[in-house]
Design an enzyme around this catalytic site. Structure first.
Site, PDB file in Angstrom:
ATOM      1  N   LYS A 112      -2.515  -1.545  -3.576  1.00  0.00           N
ATOM      2  CA  LYS A 112      -3.302  -0.310  -3.505  1.00  0.00           C
ATOM      3  C   LYS A 112      -2.411   0.918  -3.604  1.00  0.00           C
ATOM      4  CE  LYS A 112      -6.348   1.900  -0.161  1.00  0.00           C
ATOM      5  NZ  LYS A 112      -7.031   1.669   1.094  1.00  0.00           N
ATOM      6  N   LYS A 119       0.866  -1.185   0.000  1.00  0.00           N
ATOM      7  CA  LYS A 119       0.000   0.000   0.000  1.00  0.00           C
ATOM      8  C   LYS A 119       0.899   1.230   0.000  1.00  0.00           C
ATOM      9  CE  LYS A 119      -3.531   2.476   2.604  1.00  0.00           C
ATOM     10  NZ  LYS A 119      -4.546   2.389   3.646  1.00  0.00           N
TER      11      LYS A 119
HETATM   12  C1  PBG Z   1      -7.025   3.754   5.994  1.00  0.00           C
HETATM   13  C2  PBG Z   1      -7.503   3.522   4.616  1.00  0.00           C
HETATM   14  C3  PBG Z   1      -7.396   4.427   3.569  1.00  0.00           C
HETATM   15  C4  PBG Z   1      -8.042   3.860   2.482  1.00  0.00           C
HETATM   16  C5  PBG Z   1      -8.512   2.619   2.882  1.00  0.00           C
HETATM   17  N1  PBG Z   1      -8.155   2.412   4.214  1.00  0.00           N
HETATM   18  C6  PBG Z   1      -6.813   5.790   3.534  1.00  0.00           C
HETATM   19  C7  PBG Z   1      -5.439   5.967   3.969  1.00  0.00           C
HETATM   20  O1  PBG Z   1      -4.633   5.050   4.041  1.00  0.00           O
HETATM   21  O2  PBG Z   1      -5.139   7.102   4.307  1.00  0.00           O
HETATM   22  C8  PBG Z   1      -8.208   4.519   1.151  1.00  0.00           C
HETATM   23  C9  PBG Z   1      -9.338   4.058   0.317  1.00  0.00           C
HETATM   24  C10 PBG Z   1      -9.645   4.924  -0.825  1.00  0.00           C
HETATM   25  O3  PBG Z   1      -9.043   5.992  -1.064  1.00  0.00           O
HETATM   26  O4  PBG Z   1     -10.567   4.567  -1.547  1.00  0.00           O
HETATM   27  N2  PBG Z   1      -6.315   2.799   6.619  1.00  0.00           N
END
Ligand code: PBG
Length: 329
Positions: A253, A195
């Site tokens: 992601k 991620k």
């Molecule tokens: C938080 C989380 C995020 C997303 C999913 N879980 C945001 C981040 O890491 O700041 C993003 C999902 C999206 O943008 O659709 N743990």
């Protein structure tokens, strides 16, 4: 003279369908769902046209509709009231919390729905970080203890697969051990293996009011735990650790700008791969479609199919319901 003509296999729709290498179906979709307190309430998220925050009763109704359309999995996110936030994230394992109540309500109404709650502290953190802060830093191992408690609590409520999105080191092992110790042998872990610290999460953070807070004493972004978008090899290193620690499914992601990572991880592992078509990607497509600059339906189907071509087995996408309707026509 030309003997080899690639266009022969493109001369009509029937022949094209025979040589088509990948296909998209409703079986590939996971719908992310935003939940808030209250009853019979729904609020539109302005940066994500067509997406809403809903109270539990309306969320259940939405889950019924999704299941009828063939969407068989939901990924849950909570809008947590400010007064429940602190630095420990303890509301995350409140057995009577919003997430736990949502899981029970969906399980009750749509028992076949695969429930995949998000596991991370950011919606519960006064600082908007995915972990506990100590001396101005995100405390890795202490955060893992919290994530393990949260995961057990979500499993108790009926979660099928927990989805840790926090990027702490060693959290898959911590969660797996806690689930086993508590008898949740069949509760799976969908781990965000790679991620990245991405600007494409913007609309999501405004939907949950979970962006890192402006405060000189805490990190202003998530770059000390989420990955650097310049890197590719590092993704494999992250993914292999999660596989070793006992992950069942690996998430990459964001999605569309990271298809090279999806393809690379596909070559390297045999576990199922999920990809997240994140909020900013959805917002871009919707903005262009609303301006008449893109054909909404065709752009959705094309971009989701590209995830399959890159090697993903399942796609987390805000367009899941819409795509299910388009595919069903
Ligand atoms: C938080 C989380 C995020 C997303 C999913 N879980 C945001 C981040 O890491 O700041 C993003 C999902 C999206 O943008 O659709 N743990």
């Amino acid at each position: 003279m030309i003997y080899s003509r690639n266009r022969r296999l493109r001369t009509g729709a029937s022949i094209r369908s025979l040589v088509q290498e990948n296909s998209l179906s409703v079986n590939d979709f996971v719908m992310p769902v935003f939940v808030m307190e209250g009853e019979n309430r729904q609020e539109a998220i302005s940066s994500m046209p067509g997406i809403f925050r809903r109270s539990i009763d309306l969320t259940v109704k939405e889950c019924r509709e999704l299941f009828t359309l063939g969407v068989k999995a939901v990924n849950l996110y909570m809008k947590v009231s400010e007064e429940l936030k602190d630095n420990t994230g303890k509301e995350a394992w409140n057995s009577n919390g919003l997430m736990q109540n949502t899981i029970r309500a969906i399980k009750d109404a749509v028992p076949e729905m695969v429930i995949m709650p998000d596991v991370a502290l950011d919606p519960y953190s006064i600082y908007g970080h995915d972990g506990i802060i100590e001396n101005g830093k995100i405390a890795n191992d202490k955060t893992n203890e919290a994530l393990a408690k949260m995961s057990v609590s979500l499993a108790e409520a009926g979660a099928d697969i927990v989805a840790p999105s926090d990027m702490m080191d060693g959290r898959v092992l911590a969660i797996r051990e806690a689930l086993e110790e508590n008898g949740f042998h069949d509760v799976g872990i969908l781990s965000y293996g790679a991620k990245y610290a991405s600007s494409f999460y913007g609309p999501f953070r405004s939907a949950l009011d979970s962006a890192p807070k402006e405060n000189a004493d805490i990190p202003k972004d998530k770059k000390t735990y989420q990955m650097d978008f310049h890197n590719s090899r590092e993704a494999l290193n992250e993914v292999f650790k999660d596989v070793e620690e006992g992950a069942d499914i690996i998430m990459i992601k964001p999605g569309l700008p990271y298809l090279d990572i999806v393809a690379k991880v596909r070559e390297a592992i045999d576990l199922p791969i999920a990809v997240f078509n994140v909020s900013g990607e959805y917002a871009m497509l919707k903005a262009a479609a609303q301006n008449g600059w893109l054909d909404n339906d065709r752009a959705i189907i094309e971009s989701l199919t590209c995830f399959k071509r890159a090697g993903a087995d399942m796609i987390f996408t805000y367009a899941a319901k819409e795509a299910a309707m388009i595919l069903g026509r």
